[in-house]
Design an enzyme around this catalytic site. Structure first.
Site, PDB file in Angstrom:
ATOM      1  N   ALA A  65      33.820 -48.960  13.058  1.00  0.00           N
ATOM      2  CA  ALA A  65      33.585 -50.400  13.128  1.00  0.00           C
ATOM      3  C   ALA A  65      34.912 -51.063  13.459  1.00  0.00           C
ATOM      4  O   ALA A  65      35.983 -50.521  13.168  1.00  0.00           O
ATOM      5  CB  ALA A  65      33.066 -50.885  11.780  1.00  0.00           C
ATOM      6  N   GLY A 109      31.906 -45.804  11.549  1.00  0.00           N
ATOM      7  CA  GLY A 109      30.650 -46.282  12.135  1.00  0.00           C
ATOM      8  C   GLY A 109      30.267 -45.500  13.395  1.00  0.00           C
ATOM      9  O   GLY A 109      29.084 -45.411  13.731  1.00  0.00           O
ATOM     10  N   GLU A 112      28.566 -42.495  12.166  1.00  0.00           N
ATOM     11  CA  GLU A 112      27.275 -42.933  11.612  1.00  0.00           C
ATOM     12  C   GLU A 112      26.276 -43.253  12.732  1.00  0.00           C
ATOM     13  O   GLU A 112      25.102 -42.927  12.639  1.00  0.00           O
ATOM     14  CB  GLU A 112      27.489 -44.156  10.714  1.00  0.00           C
ATOM     15  CG  GLU A 112      28.324 -43.825   9.484  1.00  0.00           C
ATOM     16  CD  GLU A 112      28.708 -45.056   8.682  1.00  0.00           C
ATOM     17  OE1 GLU A 112      29.534 -45.849   9.170  1.00  0.00           O
ATOM     18  OE2 GLU A 112      28.171 -45.240   7.585  1.00  0.00           O
ATOM     19  N   GLU A 132      36.895 -44.060   6.169  1.00  0.00           N
ATOM     20  CA  GLU A 132      36.908 -45.409   5.583  1.00  0.00           C
ATOM     21  C   GLU A 132      37.766 -45.486   4.331  1.00  0.00           C
ATOM     22  O   GLU A 132      38.299 -46.529   3.990  1.00  0.00           O
ATOM     23  CB  GLU A 132      35.471 -45.864   5.253  1.00  0.00           C
ATOM     24  CG  GLU A 132      34.608 -46.208   6.462  1.00  0.00           C
ATOM     25  CD  GLU A 132      33.827 -45.022   7.019  1.00  0.00           C
ATOM     26  OE1 GLU A 132      34.174 -43.853   6.714  1.00  0.00           O
ATOM     27  OE2 GLU A 132      32.860 -45.277   7.770  1.00  0.00           O
TER      28      GLU A 132
HETATM   29  N1  CO8 Z   1      38.813 -51.010  15.094  1.00  0.00           N
HETATM   30  C1  CO8 Z   1      39.542 -51.809  15.896  1.00  0.00           C
HETATM   31  N2  CO8 Z   1      40.412 -51.336  16.807  1.00  0.00           N
HETATM   32  C2  CO8 Z   1      40.563 -50.002  16.888  1.00  0.00           C
HETATM   33  C3  CO8 Z   1      39.839 -49.111  16.070  1.00  0.00           C
HETATM   34  C4  CO8 Z   1      38.914 -49.673  15.149  1.00  0.00           C
HETATM   35  N3  CO8 Z   1      38.138 -48.911  14.356  1.00  0.00           N
HETATM   36  N4  CO8 Z   1      40.205 -47.850  16.380  1.00  0.00           N
HETATM   37  C5  CO8 Z   1      41.139 -47.945  17.359  1.00  0.00           C
HETATM   38  N5  CO8 Z   1      41.344 -49.245  17.661  1.00  0.00           N
HETATM   39  C6  CO8 Z   1      42.268 -49.787  18.667  1.00  0.00           C
HETATM   40  C7  CO8 Z   1      43.708 -49.714  18.169  1.00  0.00           C
HETATM   41  O1  CO8 Z   1      43.999 -50.815  17.328  1.00  0.00           O
HETATM   42  C8  CO8 Z   1      44.464 -49.743  19.482  1.00  0.00           C
HETATM   43  O2  CO8 Z   1      44.501 -51.068  19.951  1.00  0.00           O
HETATM   44  P1  CO8 Z   1      45.912 -51.745  20.367  1.00  0.00           P
HETATM   45  O3  CO8 Z   1      46.373 -50.909  21.546  1.00  0.00           O
HETATM   46  O4  CO8 Z   1      45.536 -53.147  20.726  1.00  0.00           O
HETATM   47  O5  CO8 Z   1      46.814 -51.608  19.200  1.00  0.00           O
HETATM   48  C9  CO8 Z   1      43.548 -48.973  20.435  1.00  0.00           C
HETATM   49  O6  CO8 Z   1      42.263 -48.983  19.832  1.00  0.00           O
HETATM   50  C10 CO8 Z   1      43.969 -47.533  20.630  1.00  0.00           C
HETATM   51  O7  CO8 Z   1      44.079 -46.941  19.337  1.00  0.00           O
HETATM   52  P2  CO8 Z   1      45.371 -46.106  18.844  1.00  0.00           P
HETATM   53  O8  CO8 Z   1      46.600 -46.634  19.520  1.00  0.00           O
HETATM   54  O9  CO8 Z   1      45.354 -46.098  17.363  1.00  0.00           O
HETATM   55  O10 CO8 Z   1      45.020 -44.674  19.460  1.00  0.00           O
HETATM   56  P3  CO8 Z   1      45.484 -43.256  18.913  1.00  0.00           P
HETATM   57  O11 CO8 Z   1      45.084 -42.281  19.968  1.00  0.00           O
HETATM   58  O12 CO8 Z   1      46.911 -43.287  18.485  1.00  0.00           O
HETATM   59  O13 CO8 Z   1      44.609 -43.005  17.580  1.00  0.00           O
HETATM   60  C11 CO8 Z   1      42.566 -42.998  16.260  1.00  0.00           C
HETATM   61  C12 CO8 Z   1      43.224 -42.858  17.671  1.00  0.00           C
HETATM   62  C13 CO8 Z   1      42.963 -41.799  15.390  1.00  0.00           C
HETATM   63  C14 CO8 Z   1      41.078 -43.012  16.479  1.00  0.00           C
HETATM   64  C15 CO8 Z   1      43.058 -44.319  15.596  1.00  0.00           C
HETATM   65  O14 CO8 Z   1      42.866 -45.382  16.512  1.00  0.00           O
HETATM   66  C16 CO8 Z   1      42.308 -44.652  14.322  1.00  0.00           C
HETATM   67  O15 CO8 Z   1      42.586 -44.091  13.287  1.00  0.00           O
HETATM   68  N6  CO8 Z   1      41.372 -45.625  14.417  1.00  0.00           N
HETATM   69  C17 CO8 Z   1      40.657 -46.129  13.238  1.00  0.00           C
HETATM   70  C18 CO8 Z   1      39.616 -45.129  12.760  1.00  0.00           C
HETATM   71  C19 CO8 Z   1      38.914 -45.667  11.537  1.00  0.00           C
HETATM   72  O16 CO8 Z   1      39.498 -45.897  10.496  1.00  0.00           O
HETATM   73  N7  CO8 Z   1      37.578 -45.863  11.660  1.00  0.00           N
HETATM   74  C20 CO8 Z   1      36.756 -46.379  10.571  1.00  0.00           C
HETATM   75  C21 CO8 Z   1      36.633 -47.876  10.660  1.00  0.00           C
HETATM   76  S1  CO8 Z   1      35.735 -48.584   9.298  1.00  0.00           S
HETATM   77  C22 CO8 Z   1      34.113 -48.230   9.657  1.00  0.00           C
HETATM   78  O17 CO8 Z   1      33.807 -47.660  10.649  1.00  0.00           O
HETATM   79  C23 CO8 Z   1      33.090 -48.687   8.658  1.00  0.00           C
HETATM   80  C24 CO8 Z   1      31.705 -48.592   9.256  1.00  0.00           C
HETATM   81  C25 CO8 Z   1      30.683 -49.245   8.407  1.00  0.00           C
HETATM   82  C26 CO8 Z   1      30.406 -50.674   8.771  1.00  0.00           C
HETATM   83  C27 CO8 Z   1      29.237 -51.107   7.973  1.00  0.00           C
HETATM   84  C28 CO8 Z   1      28.887 -52.547   8.039  1.00  0.00           C
HETATM   85  C29 CO8 Z   1      27.664 -52.828   7.179  1.00  0.00           C
END
Ligand code: CO8
Length: 258
Positions: A65, A109, A112, A132
């Site tokens: 998400a 997400g 999921e 998460e």
């Molecule tokens: N949300 C927003 N932006 C994101 C997300 C995300 N989940 N993941 C990556 N991005 C963005 C980064 O901020 C970055 O943007 P910018 O260049 O503007 O800084 C761009 O994508 C590229 O990402 P990275 O530079 O981090 O790329 P890497 O190759 O270094 O890393 C990863 C890749 C490992 C995937 C890393 O981006 C990461 O850890 N992302 C977050 C993963 C995460 O924590 N996901 C869980 C999110 S919470 C969730 O999903 C809850 C779901 C339930 C919702 C329910 C509602 C009812």
């Protein structure tokens, strides 16, 4: 129909829905989930669609998400908006078969969403995870429940408590995905599988989904009873007559979804 966050193509009875927010690794935001709900509803209603494939990019199916969209929300915002809930449930409301074709990250997400599809085919570079816990939250669209049913309690707890990622080989070994293919061939393979599904009667495919999904909601005995009632009822369809006649006449069936 043009979407901001999706690319949708329909060819040979398969709708290919590509998540398209490359700047955020396809992170799921309200716009994307709203559009996905619309695209799935349209595909379900379209006679030219018999199977649906949801995919992302080579680097990410979806990295979760959208953290930027969620970060400042309050409990009241989340609760009153029923955040994500209705639009993510649209995947479950879709009656035609949906295949998730996953390359790269399927996290939070994203994992999921893949698990809400009917089955998952992944590339050998796929990485699944429910990280998460690193954000001080928990999965919110079914991860704790579905991952546990897919891979068992021990591995599910491990994934949710450590936030670690699972690679494609482990995902296949654990029953999370149905097939792993080389990354360069993911879309070719996924579309070939979708084509196979699209050759069947959509009516029967929808019934298969109902029966298999029932197994998550009921006891074995009730589930078998449900299946048997459905099995008997299919003898009222033209597709049953056609399927069995075609077998006996040694020809390919021509299903009419009736
Ligand atoms: N949300 C927003 N932006 C994101 C997300 C995300 N989940 N993941 C990556 N991005 C963005 C980064 O901020 C970055 O943007 P910018 O260049 O503007 O800084 C761009 O994508 C590229 O990402 P990275 O530079 O981090 O790329 P890497 O190759 O270094 O890393 C990863 C890749 C490992 C995937 C890393 O981006 C990461 O850890 N992302 C977050 C993963 C995460 O924590 N996901 C869980 C999110 S919470 C969730 O999903 C809850 C779901 C339930 C919702 C329910 C509602 C009812």
């Amino acid at each position: 129909m043009a979407y901001q966050t999706l690319i949708v193509e329909i060819e040979d009875y398969v709708a290919l829905i590509r998540l398209n927010r490359p700047e955020a690794l396809n992170a799921l935001n309200s716009t994307l989930l709203g559009e996905l709900a619309e695209a799935l509803k349209a595909a379900d209603a379209n006679e030219k669609v018999r199977c649906i494939v949801i995919t992302g990019s080579e680097k990410a199916f979806a990295a979760g998400a959208d953290i930027k969209e969620m970060a400042d929300k309050s409990f009241v915002d989340m609760y009153t908006q029923n955040y994500f809930s209705d639009n993510s449930d649209s995947i479950l409301r879709t009656r035609k078969p949906i295949i998730a074709a996953v390359a790269g990250y399927a996290l939070g997400g994203g994992c999921e969403l893949a698990m809400m599809c009917d089955f998952i085919i992944c590339a050998d570079n796929a990485k699944f995870g429910q990280p998460e816990i690193n954000l001080g939250v928990v999965a919110g669209i079914g991860g704790t429940q579905r991952l546990t049913r897919f891979v068992g309690k021990s591995k599910s707890m491990d994934m949710h408590l450590t936030g670690r990622f699972m690679d494609a080989a482990e995902a296949e070994r654990s029953g999370l995905v149905s097939r792993v293919v080389p990354a360069a061939k993911l879309m070719q393979e996924a579309m070939a599988v979708a084509q196979k599904v699209a050759e069947k009667s959509v009516l029967t495919s929808m019934v298969v989904k109902e029966c298999v999904n029932r197994s998550y909601e009921t006891t074995l005995q009730e589930g078998v009873h449900f299946e048997r009632r459905i099995f008997f009822s299919l003898f009222s369809t033209e597709d049953q007559k056609e399927g069995m006649s075609a077998f006996l006449e040694k020809r390919q069936p021509q299903f009419r979804d009736k």
